[in-house]
Design an enzyme around this catalytic site. Sequence first.
Site, PDB file in Angstrom:
ATOM      1  CG  PHE A 254       3.922   5.997   0.374  1.00 58.94           C
ATOM      2  CD1 PHE A 254       3.917   5.895  -1.026  1.00 58.94           C
ATOM      3  CD2 PHE A 254       3.295   7.069   0.963  1.00 58.94           C
ATOM      4  CE1 PHE A 254       3.317   6.887  -1.800  1.00 58.94           C
ATOM      5  CE2 PHE A 254       2.681   8.049   0.181  1.00 58.94           C
ATOM      6  CZ  PHE A 254       2.693   7.963  -1.208  1.00 58.94           C
TER       7      PHE A 254
ATOM      8  CG  PHE B 110      -0.185  -0.043   2.537  1.00 58.68           C
ATOM      9  CD1 PHE B 110       0.153   1.147   3.174  1.00 58.68           C
ATOM     10  CD2 PHE B 110       0.199  -1.250   3.129  1.00 58.68           C
ATOM     11  CE1 PHE B 110       0.854   1.142   4.365  1.00 58.68           C
ATOM     12  CE2 PHE B 110       0.908  -1.265   4.326  1.00 58.68           C
ATOM     13  CZ  PHE B 110       1.239  -0.067   4.949  1.00 58.68           C
TER      14      PHE B 110
END
Lengths: 161, 560
Positions: free
Chosen positions: A81, A79
């Site tokens: 980050f 995802f």
Amino acid sequence: MNHEEHAVIERFERGWLIFGVGMIVVFVVLIAYTMANFGGSIPVGTERVDATKVRTEGQFANPRLEQVGNEYVAYVQAFAFGYSPSEMRVKRGRKVTFYVTSPDVQHGFMIERTNINVQVIPGEVARVSHTFKEAGEYTIICNEYCGLGHAGMISKIVVEE
Amino acid sequence: MAVRTLPRLDAYAGNPEKKLTLYMLMLGFAALLLGTLFGPLQSFNYGGLDLYPYLKPLIQSYYQGLSLHGVLNAIVFTQLMAQALLVYFPARELGYRPNMTLAWVSWWMAFVGLAIAAIPLLLNAASVLYTFYAPLKAHWAFYVGAAIFVLSSWVSVYIVLQMWLRFRRENPGKITPLVTYMSLIHWLMWFLASLGLVVEVAVFLIPWSFGWIEGVDPLLMRTLFWYTGHPIVYFWLLPAYVVAYTILPKQAGGRLISDPLARLAFLMFLLFSIPVGFHHQFADPGIAPGWKFVHTVLTMMVAVPSLMTAFTLAASLENAGRARGGKGILGWIRALPWNNPSVLALLLGLLAFIPGGAGGIVNASFTLNQAVHNTTWIPGHFHLQVATLVTMAFMGTAFWLVPHLTGKPLVKPGLAWASMWLWFIGMFIMTFALHWMGFLWGIPRRAHIAESPAAMAAYQDSLPWMVMNIISGIILFVAAIFFFYVIFATALQAKRDFSEHQEIPFTEAVSKPEGNALALMTDRVWFWFGVAAVLILVAYGPVLLQMFTNLNPVPGMRLW
């Protein structure tokens, strides 16, 4: 340029093309061979999911590494980050199968010093597997641009004796 | 006629196509100038040196700079060069004037499209890089501008088609002249190739960016993008090949060895450029490995025309070197006119194309690609191809074409010569470092690593290679200053002299096409166009059909 020189050039050219096409045939055979024998590291799509529900429904709502018999199975969310689970620990010499998907944008899932290199696409679940033969820390790197935090999207997998 | 200044309006009265070509060239070089300014910043980043904080508030992030770098250099500059050269060259070869109304329509479409797309790019509203992978979602103006810009190339397709059809009508039974044949094949290939991008942007991304549709399928968007995204590299490369086949041998003092084989090489590009896009998606889930293997084999096929080109060009250059008195096995190389900046640019570019092509074989090898996918190896590869050979071919061409078009002599040829050496050396150092950083340490491409302590810690082993990136960035920056000074000083000077007007130095061929069975076979253009379309249907049809009938849309996001 006389006729004789021309004939020489044509002969060289034929030789060059035979060599070139021959090499290409060799490459294609080698690729087919590696596909057949080391295919585990090739990402394969196993199912399609609703990216907006990845965080709440299905296998990826509970990202985890689990031991199944002598092997491991990991459900990984990439995802913005980061990765979930954020760090994984496995034993050396056992096969690890990763299922990877994304709840937002495209990411990468590359494990350094291995052939694991997945384009993580929202909506697609990718499967790859690898057996770590050496103990140590392996960096997991996002190698697809995903936004401002992309460069720091790094995690690791620890392989223990 | 003595040296004198002419009123601006008169200078092109007899040759309106020269003015148009000049405008295409200069718009392209202006785009290249802006895009290239960000180049050293990217290579400093891969040296761990982050200069982006100093650019705020003008440029917000590394990714904005990289988006500008990629879009302006790889999409805008290259297309404008094709629209300049491969409309003008066939017109000169045939002695026809292209349809000037349409030609200006194409220029204005390119200009307006570029201007519209530039606004969100410059305002950090389209920092999606030049691949603009969904679901990262840019401002609608980016997609609209890009669409207008790309569609301007369809006008160029039509203009060249018109000239070729007129030639066929006026010369029944005669074979198409070589430069026209190459240009026509290039444009027909591009027409087929651009369909993916046009569908992606017009059918999906524009409605999505306006909010008319909720989401788009990221896998389908990637597939459509790479349907165009691989043949686009041949769209960039073939104009450089046209120069290398039909102008370089003459400038080097020799002749092209074989006209029919040049046609065969181009025909193979028409057939094999397009059904190969999955080799950019080897790491994608959702495309079966069997289809990826089919594209692998077809990608390998497209290496064949480049292998043929390598032989023919080397043989033609040897012909030139020997004609200039070169002796011995390698003496002809030294006898080539290395002091001519136009010749030098291509010789160096072609040299870089050898390791570049070898790296391309690695990328095309399905299983080997796993080791380099999305690492810095990839920009290392394409900077050898598009940023070295293709760009240097256009730069080298500009050194004689701008004087040819304007009647203005090249300013400081010595500086032009130095700029080509520096460009080559800088690119060679940089690409060398990028290849190994990607292959050995898996350092990801297009990542702002200099700003991330975690990244710099993870990649610290590659420090010596990182230093090479900084050195190459400085060398390339100097090369760019030299080059752009020469080009803009040449075009903007007041001195004009048409007395030494020279025709385009088209090369004569040793083996002629007339009566040659191979050349006659390649001249059945519509037949081969049909074969190319069938190959695409076979290699893409089933996969695309399945994707289009099983859409899995994802909402857009802005994460920059």
